[in-house]
Structures are given as C-alpha cells and as structure tokens.
Write a protein that holds these residues in place. Structure first.
Motif: not given
Length: 328
Positions: A147-152, A197-202
C-alpha cells in the motif's frame, strides 16, 4: 608610585616560568615596565595582570598574534572566544568522526576499503544521506505492491544527523548506511515486509479501510499522550472525553453497513482497559529486535537520538475504567 617586581616574583605570581615571561617580553606581547641599571627586567601590577591573561588565553590555545590584538584593543575577548568556540566545535566533530570509524573498525574487523568507505559515510552531506535512504525504500518496495500509504510511513522513518552529532550517533549512522547499501539486507527487509503484508492477517491489516482506521486513531492517541504528559486526571471530563473517543474508534473498526460493530458497554470498556495494561507491560519489556526492519528502526532512533514518545497505556486504562462508571 607603582611597585615594580623582579622577573622571579612575576613568575611566581603568574604561574609562568621565568623563560616564558622573557619570551612574551621578547615577542612584544607583554613588555616590562622598566629595567634596573644592570638590565634586569621589572614589571608593574598592570603587566602582571596582562601576563595572567596571556597564560589563560594560551591554555585556551589562542595564538600570540590573537593575544597581542586583544591586549592592544584591536580585538575583544568576545570575538576571540567566538572564533575559538567555532574552532573547538570543528575539532570536536572531527574527533567524533574518528571515534565512530575506529569503533566500527573494532566491531567488524574492517578491511582498508571498508575503512575508506566508513570515513566517506561519516562526512556524507544531508542530500546524499536522503538519496541513499530513498534508494533503499525504492528497492524494498519494488517487485510487489505494498500500500502506498505504508510505503510513505516507512520512508518517513529516516535518519537525520544533527549539525554536531555525538560519536554514538555517527556509529549508528555508519551501521545503518552499511545496512541500506547491502543487497542482502535490502532483500531481507523486502521479504519481511512482503510476508507481513500478504500472509495471515496482513491483507486485512493493510487494506484501505483498516489503514483509514489506523490513521483515524492517530489524533486520539496524540490527545491521550498530551493529557498524560500534562498529568490530566484520568477521571476528569477531559479524560472521559478521550476515553469516549477511543471507544468510539475501537467499536467502529469492524463496523459495516450491515453490522454496527462492537457494542459500547461498561464491560467492554473494562475489558479494553485490561488490554491496555497488558500493552503497558509489553511496552516496559519489549522483545529484542529480531528482523532487519526492527534493526533499521532501532538504528534510525539511535541516529536521531530521539526515542518516540511512549504510548500512555496505563493512563488510558485508568480513563477507560473511570468512563465505565456513571458520569459524576
């Protein structure tokens, strides 16, 4: 009539050696007031006071030309102090840099090439440091779609060395710079973030609605930190207002058009307060950094020498408990 003193007496009064008193006279810095028929130098009280000033300034590493200018009124002591303070600051910065490089050499048994690199890293200007960090995050977020916000948010955590960093800050910067330049470290951070970010609850935690909710919590958390810092009583009207806002946010996280979310009850508020106390205990004894991202964040904190303000778990727990009771 002013009393005159022989050079031996002058030396004892000023703490200078006889040869030093002669040297300053021969150099035209402080000349004797008179001489005996036999040629022995005599000094008055004024000359002794000037010699004492000379001794002090020499101990502060002032040069003879600078001292001479002060004594004849061409420069003030303030100007001299300003010049030497700036010089000392530059010397201190160089010493910190050398200490940081030497400490890094001892820590990792560096090669000659690594020592040269570390020396360059210590003297790296701000814009180059920023470019190095930006390149790191560009590579970490390339090849997948975080997500772009997370990259920021990730990019916002960046090292900012002050004008006069300590040796510890420089040592942390050297390690951080080596880390973000290292290909394996970049791949490790990318893999860690990809897994998170892509596994479990990510996927749920990084979804746009959840990120919206996390951003919505920021001003409430800041209000709680401000109140705790100002020692606002948790059972005060302000404490209740913050507790109400927190519960309103918490109960609405999973709300949908078909479901109103979790009910706001006194029991839920007390349960939430208990969870806050668990968070407080964890905050007092956090686990040691394990992943490369943890190490990155720890080094950024060390470079900036500004640990983030701790969240007031216990204050908010008390406010939640008080808010579970009827308003007085």
């Amino acid at each position: 009539m002013n009393e005159l003193y022989a050079i031996g007496d002058v030396a004892r009064r000023t703490g200078l050696s006889v040869s030093a008193v002669r040297y300053y006279a021969d150099a035209g810095v402080v000349t004797p007031a008179a001489s005996t028929p036999a040629g022995h130098r005599l000094y008055d009280v004024s000359a002794i006071a000037r010699l004492e000033l000379v001794r002090t300034l020499r101990e502060l590493d002032a040069g003879l030309d600078e001292i001479r200018r002060v004594l004849v009124g061409e420069a003030t002591l303030r100007e001299l102090a300003t010049t030497h303070l700036a010089l000392l600051a530059r010397q201190e910065a160089r010493l910190h840099s050398r200490r940081a490089v030497l400490s890094a050499i001892l820590r990792q048994d560096s090669t000659a090439e690594q020592v040269t690199l570390m020396h360059k890293l210590v003297g790296m200007p701000d814009e180059e440091r920023d470019r190095l960090i930006d390149e790191f995050w560009t590579e970490v977020s390339t090849g997948w779609e975080p997500p772009e916000r997370m990259v920021e948010w990730w990019r916002a955590a960046r090292p900012e060395l002050p004008e006069h960093p300590t040796a510890a800050q420089l040592e942390a910067w050297i390690e951080l710079a080596e880390m973000v330049r290292d290909t394996e470290a970049r791949q490790a951070v990318r893999h860690e973030l990809y897994e998170v970010c892509t596994t479990g609850a990510g996927p749920l935690m990084t979804s746009s609605p959840m990120l919206d909710s996390l951003e919505a919590a920021t001003p409430i958390g800041q209000a709680a930190m401000d109140a705790a810092r100002e020692q606002v009583p948790p059972d005060s009207p302000r404490g209740r207002e913050i507790a109400d806002r927190w519960i309103g946010w918490l109960t609405g996280i999973f709300a949908t058009p078909d479901s109103p979310g979790m009910p706001d009850t006194p029991e839920f508020r007390i349960q939430t307060a208990d969870h806050m106390l668990v968070g407080a205990e964890w905050d007092r004894t956090p686990p040691e950094p394990e992943g490369p991202l943890d190490r990155y964040m720890a080094l950024v904190t060390a470079v900036n020498n500004a640990p983030p303000e701790r969240f007031p778990f216990e204050w908010l727990a008390a406010a939640l408990r008080a808010s579970a009771l009827p308003a007085r």
